[in-house]
Design a protein around this motif. Structure first.
Motif, PDB file in Angstrom:
ATOM      1  N   ILE A  28       0.851  10.759  -1.669  1.00 46.80           N
ATOM      2  CA  ILE A  28       1.873  10.564  -2.704  1.00 46.80           C
ATOM      3  C   ILE A  28       2.804  11.764  -2.655  1.00 46.80           C
ATOM      4  N   ASP A  29       4.121  11.502  -2.602  1.00 47.40           N
ATOM      5  CA  ASP A  29       5.070  12.612  -2.550  1.00 47.40           C
ATOM      6  C   ASP A  29       5.441  13.078  -3.950  1.00 47.40           C
ATOM      7  N   THR A  30       6.284  14.095  -4.038  1.00 45.25           N
ATOM      8  CA  THR A  30       6.638  14.687  -5.326  1.00 45.25           C
ATOM      9  C   THR A  30       7.437  13.746  -6.218  1.00 45.25           C
ATOM     10  N   ALA A  31       8.072  12.728  -5.642  1.00 47.85           N
ATOM     11  CA  ALA A  31       8.833  11.750  -6.424  1.00 47.85           C
ATOM     12  C   ALA A  31       7.946  10.617  -6.933  1.00 47.85           C
ATOM     13  N   GLY A  32       6.691  10.562  -6.481  1.00 52.30           N
ATOM     14  CA  GLY A  32       5.788   9.492  -6.885  1.00 52.30           C
ATOM     15  C   GLY A  32       5.713   8.333  -5.914  1.00 52.30           C
ATOM     16  N   ASN A  33       6.457   8.396  -4.809  1.00 60.18           N
ATOM     17  CA  ASN A  33       6.353   7.368  -3.775  1.00 60.18           C
ATOM     18  C   ASN A  33       4.991   7.517  -3.094  1.00 60.18           C
ATOM     19  N   ALA A  34       4.392   6.390  -2.721  1.00 61.61           N
ATOM     20  CA  ALA A  34       3.039   6.441  -2.168  1.00 61.61           C
ATOM     21  C   ALA A  34       2.932   5.697  -0.849  1.00 61.61           C
ATOM     22  N   LEU A  35       2.179   6.277   0.070  1.00 62.57           N
ATOM     23  CA  LEU A  35       1.748   5.588   1.277  1.00 62.57           C
ATOM     24  C   LEU A  35       0.446   4.902   0.903  1.00 62.57           C
ATOM     25  N   MET A  36       0.494   3.571   0.789  1.00 60.27           N
ATOM     26  CA  MET A  36      -0.661   2.819   0.309  1.00 60.27           C
ATOM     27  C   MET A  36      -1.622   2.403   1.425  1.00 60.27           C
ATOM     28  N   ALA A  37      -1.083   2.185   2.633  1.00 68.58           N
ATOM     29  CA  ALA A  37      -1.937   1.751   3.739  1.00 68.58           C
ATOM     30  C   ALA A  37      -1.250   2.037   5.058  1.00 68.58           C
ATOM     31  N   TYR A  38      -2.067   2.205   6.083  1.00 69.88           N
ATOM     32  CA  TYR A  38      -1.576   2.312   7.450  1.00 69.88           C
ATOM     33  C   TYR A  38      -2.349   1.279   8.246  1.00 69.88           C
ATOM     34  N   LEU A  39      -1.621   0.296   8.793  1.00 71.27           N
ATOM     35  CA  LEU A  39      -2.243  -0.792   9.531  1.00 71.27           C
ATOM     36  C   LEU A  39      -1.959  -0.611  11.020  1.00 71.27           C
ATOM     37  N   PRO A  40      -2.958  -0.213  11.810  1.00 70.98           N
ATOM     38  CA  PRO A  40      -2.720  -0.037  13.247  1.00 70.98           C
ATOM     39  C   PRO A  40      -2.291  -1.349  13.889  1.00 70.98           C
ATOM     40  N   LEU A  93       4.811   0.690  19.649  1.00 70.74           N
ATOM     41  CA  LEU A  93       4.465   0.362  18.267  1.00 70.74           C
ATOM     42  C   LEU A  93       3.004   0.746  18.041  1.00 70.74           C
ATOM     43  N   VAL A  94       2.760   1.600  17.046  1.00 69.88           N
ATOM     44  CA  VAL A  94       1.377   2.004  16.764  1.00 69.88           C
ATOM     45  C   VAL A  94       0.873   1.487  15.430  1.00 69.88           C
ATOM     46  N   GLY A  95       1.773   1.081  14.545  1.00 68.27           N
ATOM     47  CA  GLY A  95       1.281   0.586  13.272  1.00 68.27           C
ATOM     48  C   GLY A  95       2.381   0.279  12.281  1.00 68.27           C
ATOM     49  N   TYR A  96       1.918  -0.072  11.094  1.00 70.13           N
ATOM     50  CA  TYR A  96       2.804  -0.399   9.983  1.00 70.13           C
ATOM     51  C   TYR A  96       2.354   0.405   8.774  1.00 70.13           C
ATOM     52  N   ALA A  97       3.309   1.061   8.133  1.00 76.16           N
ATOM     53  CA  ALA A  97       3.031   1.842   6.932  1.00 76.16           C
ATOM     54  C   ALA A  97       3.457   1.028   5.715  1.00 76.16           C
ATOM     55  N   ARG A  98       2.552   0.868   4.766  1.00 76.36           N
ATOM     56  CA  ARG A  98       2.889   0.159   3.524  1.00 76.36           C
ATOM     57  C   ARG A  98       3.138   1.190   2.435  1.00 76.36           C
ATOM     58  N   PHE A  99       4.308   1.084   1.816  1.00 79.23           N
ATOM     59  CA  PHE A  99       4.722   2.020   0.786  1.00 79.23           C
ATOM     60  C   PHE A  99       4.810   1.346  -0.580  1.00 79.23           C
ATOM     61  N   ARG A 100       4.547   2.122  -1.614  1.00 81.10           N
ATOM     62  CA  ARG A 100       4.884   1.753  -2.987  1.00 81.10           C
ATOM     63  C   ARG A 100       5.907   2.790  -3.432  1.00 81.10           C
ATOM     64  N   LEU A 101       7.156   2.325  -3.586  1.00 81.64           N
ATOM     65  CA  LEU A 101       8.264   3.221  -3.905  1.00 81.64           C
ATOM     66  C   LEU A 101       8.639   3.080  -5.372  1.00 81.64           C
ATOM     67  N   VAL A 102       9.216   4.151  -5.915  1.00 78.85           N
ATOM     68  CA  VAL A 102       9.449   4.162  -7.359  1.00 78.85           C
ATOM     69  C   VAL A 102      10.904   3.969  -7.792  1.00 78.85           C
ATOM     70  N   ASP A 103      11.887   4.240  -6.937  1.00 77.74           N
ATOM     71  CA  ASP A 103      13.272   4.171  -7.406  1.00 77.74           C
ATOM     72  C   ASP A 103      14.161   3.445  -6.416  1.00 77.74           C
ATOM     73  N   PRO A 104      14.355   2.155  -6.565  1.00 77.15           N
ATOM     74  CA  PRO A 104      13.745   1.275  -7.562  1.00 77.15           C
ATOM     75  C   PRO A 104      12.322   0.897  -7.144  1.00 77.15           C
ATOM     76  N   GLY A 105      11.527   0.501  -8.117  1.00 76.05           N
ATOM     77  CA  GLY A 105      10.143   0.142  -7.859  1.00 76.05           C
ATOM     78  C   GLY A 105      10.027  -1.048  -6.917  1.00 76.05           C
ATOM     79  N   ARG A 106       9.273  -0.873  -5.832  1.00 76.98           N
ATOM     80  CA  ARG A 106       9.092  -1.957  -4.866  1.00 76.98           C
ATOM     81  C   ARG A 106       7.989  -1.586  -3.887  1.00 76.98           C
ATOM     82  N   GLU A 107       7.519  -2.587  -3.147  1.00 78.56           N
ATOM     83  CA  GLU A 107       6.596  -2.358  -2.043  1.00 78.56           C
ATOM     84  C   GLU A 107       7.281  -2.824  -0.776  1.00 78.56           C
ATOM     85  N   GLU A 108       7.101  -2.049   0.298  1.00 74.84           N
ATOM     86  CA  GLU A 108       7.701  -2.404   1.571  1.00 74.84           C
ATOM     87  C   GLU A 108       6.938  -1.734   2.708  1.00 74.84           C
TER      88      GLU A 108
END
Length: 168
Positions: free
Chosen positions: A7-19, A90-105
């Protein structure tokens, strides 16, 4: 940490890393608007200093309309660093939960290698680049999510689970 990998200082989070694995498709449960690139020279990883966010991070950015994630990774790496590496893996996919604006990508995560370090020319977006020894501590002003992604992608880089891609 709410199940997050970082989780970074802004509250954005790396939720998963899918190889990535041969024959697997990109996740489809959230949009994938970005591509990131982990460039290696030995055990060092290339980091760029973003002028606006004022932090060290991995090269990468938004996927433009009509562009594949691989094309975006190649383009962003070249725009930010001057490096042209068209055969990223290609080594993987990073799933994020972002806060501004709130979303998952997601972001597609690619790796590439260089055998020599090149001369960097600062630009409007990136003021500096450096090689970080991934076996040691990251720079104090590094984006923790990107550092975590770099470390997660290293085992899959050469000879690992990386899936080579060709531009297309």
């Amino acid at each position: 940490m709410n199940g997050a990998l970082a989780i970074d200082t802004a509250g954005n989070a790396l939720m998963a890393y899918l190889p990535a694995s041969a024959g697997s498709d990109a996740p489809g449960d959230a949009p994938m608007p970005a591509a990131l690139v982990v460039v290696r020279h030995g055990m060092s990883v290339l980091l760029v200093f973003d002028r606006h966010r004022r932090q060290w991070e991995l090269p990468g950015g938004r996927i433009e309309p009509g562009e594949s994630p691989l094309q975006a990774g190649v383009r962003e790496l070249c725009e930010e660093t001057g490096l042209h590496l068209p055969a990223l893996a290609l080594v993987g996919y990073a799933r994020f939960r972002l806060v501004d604006p709130g979303r998952e990508e997601y972001a597609a995560v690619y790796t590439g290698r260089v055998t020599a370090r090149h001369r960097f020319v600062p630009n409007d977006e990136i003021s500096a680049m450096r090689w970080w020894d991934a076996t040691g501590a990251p720079p104090a002003d590094a984006q923790i999510i990107d550092i975590t992604l770099a470390r997660l992608s290293l085992p899959a880089a050469p000879g690992g689970a990386a899936r080579p891609e060709t531009p297309g």
